[in-house]
Write an enzyme that holds these catalytic residues in place. Structure first.
Site, mmCIF file in Angstrom:
data_model
loop_
_atom_site.group_PDB
_atom_site.id
_atom_site.type_symbol
_atom_site.label_atom_id
_atom_site.label_comp_id
_atom_site.label_asym_id
_atom_site.label_seq_id
_atom_site.Cartn_x
_atom_site.Cartn_y
_atom_site.Cartn_z
ATOM 1 N N GLU A 1 156.530 -8.761 -3.933
ATOM 2 C CA GLU A 1 155.865 -7.638 -3.272
ATOM 3 C C GLU A 1 156.849 -6.658 -2.655
ATOM 4 O O GLU A 1 156.459 -5.685 -2.033
ATOM 5 C CB GLU A 1 154.830 -8.126 -2.244
ATOM 6 N N ASN B 1 149.166 -5.413 -3.388
ATOM 7 C CA ASN B 1 148.788 -4.611 -2.214
ATOM 8 C C ASN B 1 150.037 -4.084 -1.521
ATOM 9 O O ASN B 1 150.164 -2.894 -1.251
ATOM 10 C CB ASN B 1 148.009 -5.448 -1.203
ATOM 11 N N ASP B 2 150.949 -5.006 -1.234
ATOM 12 C CA ASP B 2 152.172 -4.571 -0.573
ATOM 13 C C ASP B 2 153.101 -3.873 -1.553
ATOM 14 O O ASP B 2 153.734 -2.882 -1.221
ATOM 15 C CB ASP B 2 152.882 -5.777 0.059
ATOM 16 N N ARG C 1 150.222 -20.149 0.535
ATOM 17 C CA ARG C 1 151.234 -19.175 0.925
ATOM 18 C C ARG C 1 151.553 -19.428 2.387
ATOM 19 O O ARG C 1 150.647 -19.446 3.229
ATOM 20 C CB ARG C 1 150.729 -17.745 0.760
ATOM 21 N N HIS D 1 143.246 -6.033 5.550
ATOM 22 C CA HIS D 1 142.814 -7.438 5.496
ATOM 23 C C HIS D 1 141.366 -7.597 5.905
ATOM 24 O O HIS D 1 140.685 -8.504 5.450
ATOM 25 C CB HIS D 1 143.769 -8.304 6.310
ATOM 26 N N CYS E 1 148.126 -11.534 -7.305
ATOM 27 C CA CYS E 1 147.132 -11.964 -6.317
ATOM 28 C C CYS E 1 146.739 -10.836 -5.366
ATOM 29 O O CYS E 1 146.015 -11.054 -4.407
ATOM 30 C CB CYS E 1 147.622 -13.176 -5.537
ATOM 31 N N ARG F 1 149.568 1.276 3.191
ATOM 32 C CA ARG F 1 148.334 0.801 2.569
ATOM 33 C C ARG F 1 147.107 0.994 3.448
ATOM 34 O O ARG F 1 145.982 0.902 2.987
ATOM 35 C CB ARG F 1 148.464 -0.668 2.133
ATOM 36 N N ARG G 1 145.703 -17.588 2.050
ATOM 37 C CA ARG G 1 146.396 -16.834 3.114
ATOM 38 C C ARG G 1 146.380 -17.685 4.385
ATOM 39 O O ARG G 1 145.516 -17.513 5.236
ATOM 40 C CB ARG G 1 145.682 -15.509 3.367
HETATM 41 C C1 PEP Z 1 149.649 -8.502 -1.465
HETATM 42 O O1 PEP Z 1 150.456 -7.926 -0.749
HETATM 43 O O2 PEP Z 1 149.237 -8.051 -2.548
HETATM 44 C C2 PEP Z 1 149.089 -9.789 -1.045
HETATM 45 C C3 PEP Z 1 148.329 -10.498 -1.851
HETATM 46 O O3 PEP Z 1 149.361 -10.200 0.209
HETATM 47 P P1 PEP Z 1 148.627 -9.628 1.505
HETATM 48 O O4 PEP Z 1 147.535 -8.719 1.040
HETATM 49 O O5 PEP Z 1 148.106 -10.800 2.253
HETATM 50 O O6 PEP Z 1 149.737 -8.923 2.208
HETATM 51 MG MG MG Z 2 151.420 -8.984 0.875
#
Ligand code: PEP
Ligand code: MG
Length: 831
Positions: free
Chosen positions: A540, A563-564, A441, A298, A611, A574, A405
């Site tokens: 996710e 991402n997740d 979210r 993040h 996203c 990650r 977020r």
């Molecule tokens: C993701 O997991 O792709 C996502 C957009 O959420 P975050 O990165 O905030 O976990």
């Molecule tokens: Mg996520």
């Protein structure tokens, strides 16, 4: 003695990995093997990787291996084979870094002899500033402690206490931790260490704090100049024990929270938490080198949103000797440039100027609708972490917010934001969106986003633990407060609600019940709120993909959190750099999964967005578009480039590509497929206003070629300005392209040009073109595609014939605008 002559084929130069591989090859032979870099005249023993690295060899440098000894003939044959075939593989970037293709370093930079440290780009861009370690300057606060007669006793006491503490920690430790703590213990018990501090106090009359810090600086200075990696890396140990010693002596000064920057700064740290990043003053922060951060941490996401370039792949310890020195962080070429000379600074001012032009152009384009070339509309939205980011994102051309977020609002404080504070923040975003959709979210707390005041105990696997929707039942009060704030703010705009980390239907059914309760509560209190709040989930967690149909009965939309999803689909953390080569969402399995989600959702009339970071990777846009993704959400600064890319894509061609990619057997096959997929574009004229550069402050041959190639990239005529520039230099090396009369015609036929072009630079002042034909004030650069056959010869000879004509030449030099230059050339030459 035998020798092998070659040009260094490694795009990133002879850095640690290829040096080690070459050393292994050389060590297999009894013969003596010397490596010589002819450009720099540096020599090394081929059997020492450190020596090989220290030759400073870069891409395309002319090199020789000299072999002498009893097995020289076999060695020569084997090494020649190695250099010509496998050597280049040792430079490959791990596949997790696929989006950042390794480019050759531009010759316009390399020729200036910059002092480079190769790195990996996590966020692109260029930053200029003074290098500072995240912790290093925090020691400054100790310096304010004045000298006192008790200093010597305090030192002895602190040394003894630290030794005692380390001894205590040693008990029960094993493995690495034990080795490190033992090393620290032996360091502070070393007579040199305490002895030098005492000497500094007695002889140089320094205060205790000053002496402890000076001692550290002296030892680190010596260590960091050592040729041994091992010794250089001990710098951070010395720092570590010094800090411990200081904090034992002045416990009240221990937590140093604020990191004050007063000048442009490049920050170096092992890693930063999102809240540490948020505490930084981004006016002065020009770039970061984060040794251990992951591609989708993040902190990195926040850095991208703030347009802060980030590198990794360099250790904090290796950069320690450069603390306080000027550096340039170059996320385009993935290098950190130490103590740049004036020419190198000029290179970067040209690069910055090109970046500014590109940015202006993109901003201009950003207001254009997001359509494919065949007019299929696509939603391009922004990811934001705070209300403050919204206006910037809309200015970049966002058609909505695809991911707010909201958890960022809960971080870096000691209690949760109340309903009113949230309401105001949400309303602010909706108002700046003026009717465009905003997806809120709900708080995604947990994982790497820990909130101390919730007192959630530490977990072994926070990403697999108590996070996001899973914590809502326990913190139902907090959840309801957030829903109230969103519903109320929703009355001021086009709000949507999205729930993170959902993995089963009951979770969303529970959320809907809560939502209903909150609505009733607001109604009974007579509070204004929206009656229309479309509900979606983040996709996710892989389990969701198999029950999209069930979710379609309950929600209005989906957004893939790549991402997740990537980490859960492959079981790859990650944020763990050791497994980062495995963290690659572009694989057949991932693409097939996306296809399945989209097909199931579309069948029931629901839309699907993306996203995660993948959504903003323009290289993968054709694939995701082809798979039917309806909305792409990304950090604001990425939007203009993605929109521009969209405009050259054809929907049907992308569909075909995506289908093929789903049938590939490996990530590499998909990359090859993508590499071959060049969307057809309408052809462009060879020479146009956009390729004419008038009176730019360019003062060297390097700058001219850099600028003209960069301009071709801005105009969409090449995707690979650095490779194109390399081709021009190779031609330039054969014989200078100055043709006399103050004119130079650099030229190449290159695979890297998408639209054959003639670029013109009319310079403010003549420059040295490394030719005895005199200085050059007009540069006519020909960059023609390989498909042009012999056309380039024709253009070239036409130009040459015309230039011999004095009147024509004079007219060229006298032209007072790009327009008149263009007219003149178009009238005289048929391209
Ligand atoms: C993701 O997991 O792709 C996502 C957009 O959420 P975050 O990165 O905030 O976990
Ligand atoms: Mg996520």
């Amino acid at each position: 003695m035998l020798s092998i002559e070659f040009f260094c084929p490694l795009p990133n130069g002879l850095h640690a990995r290829p040096a080690w591989a070459l050393k292994e090859q050389c060590s297999a032979w009894r013969s003596d093997i010397r490596f010589i870099n002819k450009r720099l005249n540096t020599h090394a023993d081929g059997k020492s990787s450190l020596a090989l690295i220290s030759t400073g060899t870069l891409f395309n440098d002319s090199c020789v291996l000299e072999i002498s000894g009893s097995d020289e003939e076999q060695a020569r044959r084997a090494l020649e084979l190695y250099i010509n075939s496998a050597f280049i593989d040792s430079d490959s970037i791990p596949s997790g870094d696929a989006p950042h293709v390794a480019h050759p370093l531009p010759r316009s930079l390399v020729r200036l002899n910059p002092q480079l440290h190769h790195a990996i780009t996590l966020a692109s861009g260029i930053g200029v500033g003074t290098l500072r370690g995240w912790q290093s300057d925090n020691l400054q606060r100790y310096r304010q402690n004045p000298a006192s007669p008790e200093d010597i006793t305090r030192l002895e006491h602190s040394l003894a206490t630290l030794a005692e503490q380390l001894n205590l920690r040693l008990r029960g430790l094993g493995g690495e931790s034990k080795t490190i703590i033992s090393a620290h213990l032996s360091l502070i018990q070393d007579d040199e260490f305490g002895g030098n501090i005492r000497r500094l106090m007695n002889e140089e009359r320094l205060s205790l704090a000053e002496a402890v810090i000076r001692n550290m600086e002296q030892i680190c200075n010596k260590l960091s100049h050592s040729a041994s990696d091992y010794l250089r890396e001990r710098v951070s140990d010395i720092r570590d024990i010094t800090e411990q010693l200081l904090s034992i002596t002045w416990p009240e000064l221990q937590p140093a929270s604020a990191f004050i920057m007063t000048e442009p700064t490049i920050l170096v740290a092992e890693d930063l938490t999102p809240s540490q990043f948020l505490s930084l003053d981004t006016r002065h922060l020009k770039g970061m080198v984060l040794e251990k951060t992951g591609r989708t941490s993040h902190t990195l996401i926040l850095a991208r949103a703030a347009s802060i370039p980030v590198l990794s792949g360099l250790t904090v310890a290796s950069l320690e000797p450069f603390t306080g020195k000027p550096v340039i962080l170059d996320g385009v070429c993935s290098v950190l440039v130490m103590e740049p000379n004036e020419a190198v600074h000029h290179y970067y001012s040209v690069a910055q100027r090109l970046a500014d032009i590109r940015h202006q152009q993109q901003i201009k384009d950003a207001s254009l609708p997001a359509l494919t070339r065949d007019n299929v509309p696509v939603d391009i939205a922004a990811n934001i972490g705070s209300a403050l980011e919204a206006p910037g994102a809309f200015a970049c051309g966002a058609q909505g917010v695809g991911l707010f977020r909201t958890e960022m609002l809960y971080m870096d404080r000691d209690k949760a934001p109340d309903e009113q504070e949230q309401f105001e923040a949400y309303q602010q975003v909706l108002l700046s969106a003026v009717g465009k959709p905003v997806i809120f979210r709900t708080m995604d707390i947990g994982g790497d986003k820990q909130i101390p005041y919730l007192n959630i105990p530490q977990e072994e696997n926070p990403f697999l633990g108590y996070r996001a929707v899973r914590i809502y039942p326990e913190f139902v009060h907090l959840f309801r407060t957030q829903l109230r704030a969103i519903l109320r703010a929703g009355a001021s705009g086009n709000a949507r609600l999205m729930i993170p980390m959902v993995h089963s239907l009951d979770q969303i059914l529970w959320v809907k019940q809560e939502l209903q309760k909150v609505r009733e509560e607001l109604a009974s209190q007579g509070l204004r709120h929206t009656s229309h709040l479309p509900l979606g989930i983040m996709v996710e967690v892989p389990s969701v993909c198999f029950i999209i149909d069930h979710f379609c009965d309950e929600v209005d939309f989906f957004s893939i959190g790549s991402n997740d999803m990537t980490q859960y689909l492959y079981a790859v953390d990650r944020n763990n750099p050791r497994v980062s080569p495995l963290y690659n969402p572009i694989t057949p399995s991932f693409l097939r999964m996306v296809r399945q989600i989209v097909t199931a959702a579309h069948r029931r009339g629901k839309w699907v967005g993306i996203c995660g970071e993948l959504g903003g990777e323009r290289r993968y846009l054709p694939l995701l578009l082809g798979l039917g993704i309806d909305e792409f959400s990304m950090s604001g600064p990425r939007i203009p480039a993605v929109k521009a890319q969209l405009r050259v894509l054809e929907n049907d061609a992308c569909r075909e590509l995506a289908e093929k990619a789903c049938e590939c057997r490996s990530a590499e096959e998909i990359e090859t497929l993508l590499g071959d997929f060049t969307p057809e574009e309408p052809s462009r004229p060879l020479l146009a206003l956009e390729t004419i550069v008038f009176n730019e402050p360019l003062t060297s041959k390097e700058q001219v070629l850099q600028f003209l190639c960069g301009n071709l990239a801005i105009q969409g005529r090449t995707e690979n300005p650095l490779e194109l520039e390399e081709d021009l230099w190779q031609r330039e090396e054969i014989v200078t392209t100055a043709v006399g009369f103050g004119v130079a015609i650099p030229h190449t036929k290159s695979q890297w040009i998408r639209h054959s072009s003639i670029s013109i630079a009319r310079l403010e002042k003549p420059i040295d073109w490394e030719s005895d034909m005199g200085d050059v004030g007009l540069v006519i650069m020909l960059t023609l595609g390989t498909q042009e056959g012999i056309n380039h010869v024709k253009v070239f000879s036409q130009l040459a014939r015309k230039l011999v004509n004095k009147a024509f030449r004079e007219a060229l030099f006298a032209a007072d605008s790009p327009h008149s230059l263009l007219e003149l050339l178009n009238a005289e030459i048929s391209f």
